[in-house]
Design a protein around this motif. Structure first.
Motif, PDB file in Angstrom:
ATOM      1  N   MET A  39       2.759  -8.827 -22.971  1.00 20.97           N
ATOM      2  CA  MET A  39       1.420  -9.272 -23.408  1.00 20.97           C
ATOM      3  C   MET A  39       0.423  -8.112 -23.348  1.00 20.97           C
ATOM      4  O   MET A  39      -0.396  -7.922 -24.250  1.00 20.97           O
ATOM      5  CB  MET A  39       0.929 -10.419 -22.519  1.00 20.97           C
ATOM      6  CG  MET A  39       1.670 -11.706 -22.725  1.00 20.97           C
ATOM      7  SD  MET A  39       1.139 -12.897 -21.473  1.00 20.97           S
ATOM      8  CE  MET A  39       2.304 -14.229 -21.783  1.00 20.97           C
ATOM      9  N   ILE A  40       0.516  -7.315 -22.287  1.00 24.10           N
ATOM     10  CA  ILE A  40      -0.415  -6.179 -22.159  1.00 24.10           C
ATOM     11  C   ILE A  40      -0.169  -5.183 -23.297  1.00 24.10           C
ATOM     12  O   ILE A  40      -1.110  -4.677 -23.902  1.00 24.10           O
ATOM     13  CB  ILE A  40      -0.275  -5.509 -20.778  1.00 24.10           C
ATOM     14  CG1 ILE A  40      -0.726  -6.474 -19.679  1.00 24.10           C
ATOM     15  CG2 ILE A  40      -1.084  -4.203 -20.725  1.00 24.10           C
ATOM     16  CD1 ILE A  40      -0.308  -6.058 -18.270  1.00 24.10           C
ATOM     17  N   VAL A  65      -2.307  -9.280 -16.370  1.00 24.69           N
ATOM     18  CA  VAL A  65      -3.029  -9.327 -17.654  1.00 24.69           C
ATOM     19  C   VAL A  65      -4.541  -9.339 -17.410  1.00 24.69           C
ATOM     20  O   VAL A  65      -5.272  -8.505 -17.946  1.00 24.69           O
ATOM     21  CB  VAL A  65      -2.597 -10.555 -18.479  1.00 24.69           C
ATOM     22  CG1 VAL A  65      -3.353 -10.579 -19.822  1.00 24.69           C
ATOM     23  CG2 VAL A  65      -1.099 -10.543 -18.758  1.00 24.69           C
ATOM     24  N   THR A 118      -5.780  -6.062 -16.204  1.00 24.81           N
ATOM     25  CA  THR A 118      -5.804  -5.054 -17.274  1.00 24.81           C
ATOM     26  C   THR A 118      -7.000  -5.277 -18.213  1.00 24.81           C
ATOM     27  O   THR A 118      -7.702  -4.320 -18.568  1.00 24.81           O
ATOM     28  CB  THR A 118      -4.492  -5.098 -18.081  1.00 24.81           C
ATOM     29  OG1 THR A 118      -3.396  -4.835 -17.202  1.00 24.81           O
ATOM     30  CG2 THR A 118      -4.501  -4.077 -19.215  1.00 24.81           C
ATOM     31  N   THR A 119      -7.298  -6.517 -18.559  1.00 23.06           N
ATOM     32  CA  THR A 119      -8.450  -6.729 -19.476  1.00 23.06           C
ATOM     33  C   THR A 119      -9.746  -6.336 -18.777  1.00 23.06           C
ATOM     34  O   THR A 119     -10.636  -5.742 -19.397  1.00 23.06           O
ATOM     35  CB  THR A 119      -8.517  -8.197 -19.974  1.00 23.06           C
ATOM     36  OG1 THR A 119      -8.480  -9.078 -18.842  1.00 23.06           O
ATOM     37  CG2 THR A 119      -7.363  -8.509 -20.906  1.00 23.06           C
ATOM     38  N   ASP A 129      -3.639  -4.285 -30.156  1.00 24.17           N
ATOM     39  CA  ASP A 129      -4.778  -4.906 -30.863  1.00 24.17           C
ATOM     40  C   ASP A 129      -6.070  -4.115 -30.670  1.00 24.17           C
ATOM     41  O   ASP A 129      -6.846  -3.935 -31.607  1.00 24.17           O
ATOM     42  CB  ASP A 129      -4.964  -6.358 -30.407  1.00 24.17           C
ATOM     43  CG  ASP A 129      -3.821  -7.256 -30.880  1.00 24.17           C
ATOM     44  OD1 ASP A 129      -3.612  -8.323 -30.290  1.00 24.17           O
ATOM     45  OD2 ASP A 129      -3.118  -6.848 -31.845  1.00 24.17           O
ATOM     46  N   ILE A 130      -6.299  -3.595 -29.443  1.00 24.16           N
ATOM     47  CA  ILE A 130      -7.565  -2.838 -29.279  1.00 24.16           C
ATOM     48  C   ILE A 130      -7.460  -1.490 -29.984  1.00 24.16           C
ATOM     49  O   ILE A 130      -8.434  -0.960 -30.502  1.00 24.16           O
ATOM     50  CB  ILE A 130      -7.965  -2.647 -27.795  1.00 24.16           C
ATOM     51  CG1 ILE A 130      -6.945  -1.836 -27.007  1.00 24.16           C
ATOM     52  CG2 ILE A 130      -8.230  -3.984 -27.124  1.00 24.16           C
ATOM     53  CD1 ILE A 130      -7.422  -1.472 -25.606  1.00 24.16           C
ATOM     54  N   GLU A 145     -12.219  -3.442 -20.284  1.00 26.00           N
ATOM     55  CA  GLU A 145     -13.645  -3.725 -20.541  1.00 26.00           C
ATOM     56  C   GLU A 145     -14.527  -2.685 -19.847  1.00 26.00           C
ATOM     57  O   GLU A 145     -15.482  -2.162 -20.428  1.00 26.00           O
ATOM     58  CB  GLU A 145     -13.996  -5.135 -20.052  1.00 26.00           C
ATOM     59  CG  GLU A 145     -13.483  -6.235 -20.975  1.00 26.00           C
ATOM     60  CD  GLU A 145     -13.712  -7.640 -20.406  1.00 26.00           C
ATOM     61  OE1 GLU A 145     -13.816  -7.788 -19.172  1.00 26.00           O
ATOM     62  OE2 GLU A 145     -13.766  -8.585 -21.219  1.00 26.00           O
ATOM     63  N   GLN A 201       0.827  -5.870 -26.208  1.00 24.42           N
ATOM     64  CA  GLN A 201       0.237  -6.467 -27.417  1.00 24.42           C
ATOM     65  C   GLN A 201      -1.288  -6.301 -27.412  1.00 24.42           C
ATOM     66  O   GLN A 201      -1.911  -5.991 -28.431  1.00 24.42           O
ATOM     67  CB  GLN A 201       0.587  -7.969 -27.499  1.00 24.42           C
ATOM     68  CG  GLN A 201       2.072  -8.229 -27.655  1.00 24.42           C
ATOM     69  CD  GLN A 201       2.648  -7.557 -28.895  1.00 24.42           C
ATOM     70  OE1 GLN A 201       2.216  -7.837 -30.012  1.00 24.42           O
ATOM     71  NE2 GLN A 201       3.588  -6.629 -28.710  1.00 24.42           N
ATOM     72  N   ILE A 202      -1.908  -6.499 -26.250  1.00 27.10           N
ATOM     73  CA  ILE A 202      -3.370  -6.321 -26.124  1.00 27.10           C
ATOM     74  C   ILE A 202      -3.733  -4.882 -26.499  1.00 27.10           C
ATOM     75  O   ILE A 202      -4.673  -4.623 -27.243  1.00 27.10           O
ATOM     76  CB  ILE A 202      -3.834  -6.652 -24.690  1.00 27.10           C
ATOM     77  CG1 ILE A 202      -3.709  -8.156 -24.433  1.00 27.10           C
ATOM     78  CG2 ILE A 202      -5.270  -6.180 -24.437  1.00 27.10           C
ATOM     79  CD1 ILE A 202      -3.831  -8.551 -22.960  1.00 27.10           C
TER      80      ILE A 202
END
Ligand code: WQD
Length: 350
Positions: A163-164, A109, A112-113, A170-171, A117, A166-167
């Motif tokens: 979770m990824i 996670v 990946t963030t 959202d983006i 970014e 879902q991220i």
């Protein structure tokens, strides 16, 4: 090597030295893309990229970069004009994730963030993400379609993939510039025809087919068949949807093309839609290799589901992609890799 028209587009492949990453790099180059590989080599060797270069007949810029090292990641985007990213990099051992959850969340996670970014900061909004059928948890119905409920998976590895996803949802909602294709893999097996690259798990293989292949070359004494009391045709575990890794790799080429349609966020199963049990796989591998595979029926493995296989219709409809290779070819290609490389890439230092 016939001259291939370049698309002029450079794709960054994270985890490109890995099993699925290296096979995907071959298909992407054959499709006319230029590739840059980054990999932290925790679970791979740059030797696989060297061998891919021999297969495709060209140099591939490759860097030992960890997604948790943001400055190093920035450097890659400064050095190369990246038009899209295929994100394979991550830890993927279910059992290990239960022992080391924090490592899995930080790596998968957090990594990946960081990547997202740096992509955003460099104006790169095209992403293909390597997800997994494990996000479906215990199937409530079969075959699995993309609208099957997700998120009930119990192990940190599967949860990190969920979770990824879902991220990414959202983006995508917050910034329409993002074009994202999420690919949910079923069970990749096999190797490139050359037999020079393949799956090379560190330590004791968790997955069925690498374990069987290691029994065949004498690295393991026998296969433990986890469970023989499932309500599957032959009673053994896991009817699973095994897919040839080259078919899977070609699914990534189709996904990259989908990004050109400004697709927003799309999710596809990459599977064959055909399930096989553990003993089906043992028999198919024995036929392909001519080797007898010794096995013992033992208790179920915690967390395993009896059956899990895909409905691959959406990828056929929207990506124009279907898996073409059958079980015999998967086993023949796996055997060629393992018999030519009994110790995998280990013989070569990074
Ligand atoms: C397949 C079948 C086992 C080993 C896992 C991850 C999933 C994805 C693919 C990353 C099961 C049986 C296995 C053995 C056995 N990985 N088996 N003896 O469990 O479907 O999926 O790998 O994305 O996230 O969960 O694949 O190959 O581990 O097992 O009997 O030594 O083979 O019980 O039924 P699985 P697998």
């Amino acid at each position: 090597q016939a001259f291939k028209m370049s698309s002029g587009k450079t794709i960054l492949v994270t985890g490109g030295a890995g099993y699925i990453g290296s096979h995907s790099v071959i298909e992407l180059i054959d499709a006319g893309y230029d590739i840059v590989v980054i990999d932290n080599l925790v679970n791979a060797s740059m030797e696989s990229v060297r061998r891919v270069e021999k297969i495709v007949g060209k140099q591939i810029p490759s860097y030992n970069v960890d997604l948790l090292n943001k400055p190093a990641l920035e450097e890659i985007f400064k050095k190369h004009k990246i038009s899209a990213v295929i994100h394979f990099a991550g830890l993927k051992a279910v059992g290990e994730s239960c022992e080391l959850p924090l490592l899995y969340y930080k790596t998968n996670v957090g990594g990946t963030t960081n990547l997202l970014e740096v992509m955003e900061a460099n104006g790169v909004f095209n992403l293909v993400f390597s997800s997994s059928a494990t996000v479906y948890g215990t199937p409530q119905f079969l075959p699995l379609t993309e609208d099957h409920p997700v998120g009930s998976c119990t192990n940190p590895y599967g949860k990190s993939k969920y979770m990824i996803e879902q991220i990414l949802q959202d983006i995508s909602s917050s910034n329409k510039k993002w074009n994202i294709v999420i690919l949910r893999y079923f069970n990749p097996v096999g190797s490139h025809k050359s037999g020079t690259i393949g799956e090379d798990p560190q330590g004791i293989p968790n997955n069925l087919m690498p374990y069987i292949a290691q029994v065949a070359v004498g690295r393991r004494e026998f296969l433990s068949v986890y469970g023989s009391d499932y309500d599957t045709p032959d009673g053994t575990a896991g009817v699973r949807d095994y897919i040839h890794v080259v078919d899977l790799a070609q699914g990534h080429v189709a996904a990259v093309r989908k990004l050109d349609e400004q697709c927003g966020l799309k999710i596809y199963n990459l599977g064959t839609g055909q399930g096989y049990s553990v003993l089906d796989m043992v028999k198919a591998f024995e036929k392909a290799s001519g080797k007898k595979i010794a096995y013992k029926l033992v208790d179920r493995r915690p967390g395993d589901v009896a059956s899990c296989f895909s409905d691959p219709a959406l990828a056929a409809k929207e990506l124009g992609w279907t898996a073409k290779k059958g079980l015999d070819e998967m086993c023949e290609d796996l055997w060629r890799w393992q018999s030519q490389n009994p110790q995998g890439f280990k013989t070569v230092k990074n």
